[in-house]
Design an enzyme around this catalytic site. Structure first.
Site, mmCIF file in Angstrom:
data_model
loop_
_atom_site.group_PDB
_atom_site.id
_atom_site.type_symbol
_atom_site.label_atom_id
_atom_site.label_comp_id
_atom_site.label_asym_id
_atom_site.label_seq_id
_atom_site.Cartn_x
_atom_site.Cartn_y
_atom_site.Cartn_z
ATOM 1 N N HIS A 302 -19.318 3.460 5.352
ATOM 2 C CA HIS A 302 -18.246 3.998 4.513
ATOM 3 C C HIS A 302 -18.670 5.321 3.867
ATOM 4 O O HIS A 302 -17.979 6.345 4.018
ATOM 5 C CB HIS A 302 -17.910 2.958 3.433
ATOM 6 C CG HIS A 302 -16.838 3.379 2.474
ATOM 7 N ND1 HIS A 302 -15.688 2.652 2.304
ATOM 8 C CD2 HIS A 302 -16.728 4.433 1.619
ATOM 9 C CE1 HIS A 302 -14.917 3.241 1.400
ATOM 10 N NE2 HIS A 302 -15.552 4.330 0.961
ATOM 11 N N GLU A 303 -19.785 5.308 3.152
ATOM 12 C CA GLU A 303 -20.190 6.465 2.352
ATOM 13 C C GLU A 303 -20.857 7.566 3.182
ATOM 14 O O GLU A 303 -20.550 8.743 3.008
ATOM 15 C CB GLU A 303 -21.144 6.015 1.230
ATOM 16 C CG GLU A 303 -20.566 4.959 0.299
ATOM 17 C CD GLU A 303 -19.400 5.475 -0.537
ATOM 18 O OE1 GLU A 303 -19.178 6.705 -0.583
ATOM 19 O OE2 GLU A 303 -18.697 4.634 -1.138
ATOM 20 N N HIS A 307 -17.764 9.692 4.692
ATOM 21 C CA HIS A 307 -17.642 10.750 3.692
ATOM 22 C C HIS A 307 -18.643 11.887 3.910
ATOM 23 O O HIS A 307 -18.270 13.062 3.938
ATOM 24 C CB HIS A 307 -17.834 10.172 2.291
ATOM 25 C CG HIS A 307 -16.752 9.238 1.863
ATOM 26 N ND1 HIS A 307 -15.423 9.434 2.200
ATOM 27 C CD2 HIS A 307 -16.780 8.083 1.134
ATOM 28 C CE1 HIS A 307 -14.687 8.455 1.686
ATOM 29 N NE2 HIS A 307 -15.496 7.618 1.046
ATOM 30 N N GLU A 338 -10.091 7.965 2.624
ATOM 31 C CA GLU A 338 -10.487 6.643 2.132
ATOM 32 C C GLU A 338 -10.011 5.525 3.063
ATOM 33 O O GLU A 338 -10.669 4.491 3.173
ATOM 34 C CB GLU A 338 -9.947 6.422 0.725
ATOM 35 C CG GLU A 338 -10.574 7.321 -0.337
ATOM 36 C CD GLU A 338 -12.065 7.082 -0.520
ATOM 37 O OE1 GLU A 338 -12.605 6.108 0.046
ATOM 38 O OE2 GLU A 338 -12.697 7.879 -1.226
#
Length: 507
Positions: A302-303, A307, A338
């Site tokens: 996810h991070e 991102h 997101e």
């Protein structure tokens, strides 16, 4: 005879040295031999490096049986070196890039400057050196003044919104709330509160997906009984700081992000994980108490895999700053950003439940209608643990001073909204371009492609997106496990919406 010595030296180096070649010529031969040997070693090293870099990111696709193995089953980095056919997908797709970072040029005070301070026999040379020294001082002073000006400009930058709305007294208010048996509405204090107009933009939650959010949570409750059972089954046992730090190091090696990301582990972070910047580098801040063995890899996907990689790719695009985004008329990167990250969180889980995204969506909407304490009691039908309920309530009520009033920080709704939009248009979205083109919305992909930098050597995709067929199959699996159908998606997002969003400038 002299002739024989010359012939011997041209045919055999050893005989030449024995037959009386000069010592200097012999040393030259040895140096030449070493130079050739070094060249050969360098060439072999480069060939090995090229082979290693292209091994896992080449055009050849992975076998389907191997691609189906979850990343969570990978427990050790040492197993990457093995050649077992049962290696998991995360190991097979590793591409460790030992990138060499170019250092910034530095101004060095060399011998010439030191000579200018010494006593010289010539007055002319002394005056010239004095002039040079004074001019260099003038240049350095102007440079330092310019640098101080830049530093002042940097100080004027707006603080990170998520950091600005973090209450400074969250722990003391939590203690008071628990001591009063949940019949108290906290009053939060902020050191650098953002402007009211900024918070106003995040105080208008939607109820468009409210029924879907409740349905997702009911599916999980039907299977696990309670949130605590869900957490224990899907999250696995808690892990230590040391264990997560090792996972972090392995993951950044897999994505080629060594020395490019900083890790900060703490106990006072409201979110489970949040990206900030530290000394110019992306910083992953993680709350230690929520670290679980099966959830940690999803957090890293996810991070970091979403991102950080999209942010790194964005630097190579013509819209890498505010003016560039305005010039190319880009939409806001959320909810695409997101939504994509949340799908990646559950991508390799056995049960990819979207409970967390659904609960955040539900909590944000209800917070706009309830006080902190009322919301806390309302969440009990989904979560019985008071600690977990506190975390969700404090998260959606951040930014408010008096939490007895209805109001919320609705940004948390972008997770489920983004998930549903991406799943709705999963057959149309070019996922590789979506990541390579940086911080863009999925609606802008085709329009911006002609201006985008898409060279695979420059802009990267995460290892788990290499096999697109497997990637899309996993997206469909997520839909199935959460009771999401294409009929629901078409009803929520009619095809006309895509056309309008796609072609209307400035949407």
């Amino acid at each position: 005879m002299p002739g024989k010595k010359s012939s011997s030296s041209s045919t055999n180096g050893k005989n030449a040295s024995k037959s009386g070649l000069p010592k200097k010529e012999s040393s030259k031969k040895i140096q030449q031999s070493k130079h050739v040997s070094t060249k050969i070693k360098t060439k072999i090293h480069d060939q090995r490096k090229t082979k290693s870099d292209t091994k896992y990111f080449g055009a050849k696709k992975l076998p389907r049986t191997i691609a189906a193995v979850p990343i969570e089953s990978c427990s050790s980095a040492s197993s990457v070196r093995t050649k077992s056919p049962t290696r998991c997908v995360s190991q097979l797709q590793i591409s460790v890039t030992n990138s060499r970072h170019a250092r910034l040029p530095t101004i060095k005070c060399g011998p010439k400057e030191s000579k200018s301070n010494s006593t010289c026999s010539s007055k002319a040379s002394s005056s010239r050196r004095t002039t040079q020294s004074s001019s260099s001082r003038t240049t350095s002073s102007s440079t330092s003044s310019a640098g101080s000006g830049d530093a002042k400009k940097k100080k004027k930058k707006k603080p990170n919104l998520l950091l600005a709305i973090r209450p400074s007294n969250v722990e003391s208010e939590k203690t008071r709330f628990m001591a009063r048996h949940y019949q108290y509405d906290p009053r939060f204090v902020y050191l650098n509160p953002p402007a009211e107009d900024v918070l106003e933009r995040f105080n208008k939650p939607s109820n468009k997906l409210l029924d879907q959010a409740i349905k997702i949570m009911h599916i999980a409750l039907k299977k696990y009984g309670t949130y605590e059972n869900f957490e224990a089954h899907t999250g696995g046992p808690q892990i230590s700081r040391r264990e997560f730090t090792q996972m972090f190091k392995e993951y950044i090696a897999m994505e080629g992000l060594e020395n490019k990301v900083v890790l900060n582990l703490g106990d006072d972070i409201l979110s489970r994980a949040i990206m900030t910047r530290s000394k110019g580098k992306p910083c992953l801040n993680v709350r230690v108490s929520t670290l679980r063995e099966k959830w940690a890899p999803g957090m890293l996907r996810h991070e970091l895999g979403t991102h950080v990689l999209r942010s790194a790719n964005n630097k190579h695009q013509p819209w890498n700053n505010t003016k560039g985004r305005e010039r190319h008329n880009l939409r806001h990167l959320n909810p695409t950003e997101e939504g994509l990250a949340n799908l990646h969180s559950v991508l390799y889980r056995d049960d990819p439940s979207l409970w967390r995204a659904a609960l955040l969506y539900y909590t944000a909407y209800k917070a706009s209608l309830m006080s902190f304490s009322d919301l806390f009691h309302d969440l009990e039908k989904f979560v019985s643990d008071p600690e977990i309920r506190w975390q969700y309530c404090a998260r959606v009520k951040r930014g408010l001073v008096d939490t007895s009033e209805p109001g919320c920080f609705s940004k948390d709704q972008v997770y489920l909204t983004g998930v549903f939009e991406i799943l709705r248009y999963r057959h149309r979205i070019d996922f590789h371009s979506l990541v390579r083109m940086g911080k863009i919305a999925y609606q802008d992909i085709e329009r911006l492609k002609p201006q985008a930098a898409l060279d695979a050597k420059v802009v990267k995709i995460p290892f788990f997106m290499v096999d697109l067929q497997d990637y899309k199959a996993r997206l469909h699996y997520i839909m199935t496990k959460n009771g999401i159908t294409d009929v629901d998606l078409v009803r929520l997002y009619p095809d006309a919406d895509w056309d309008d969003m796609w072609w209307t400038p400035g949407f």
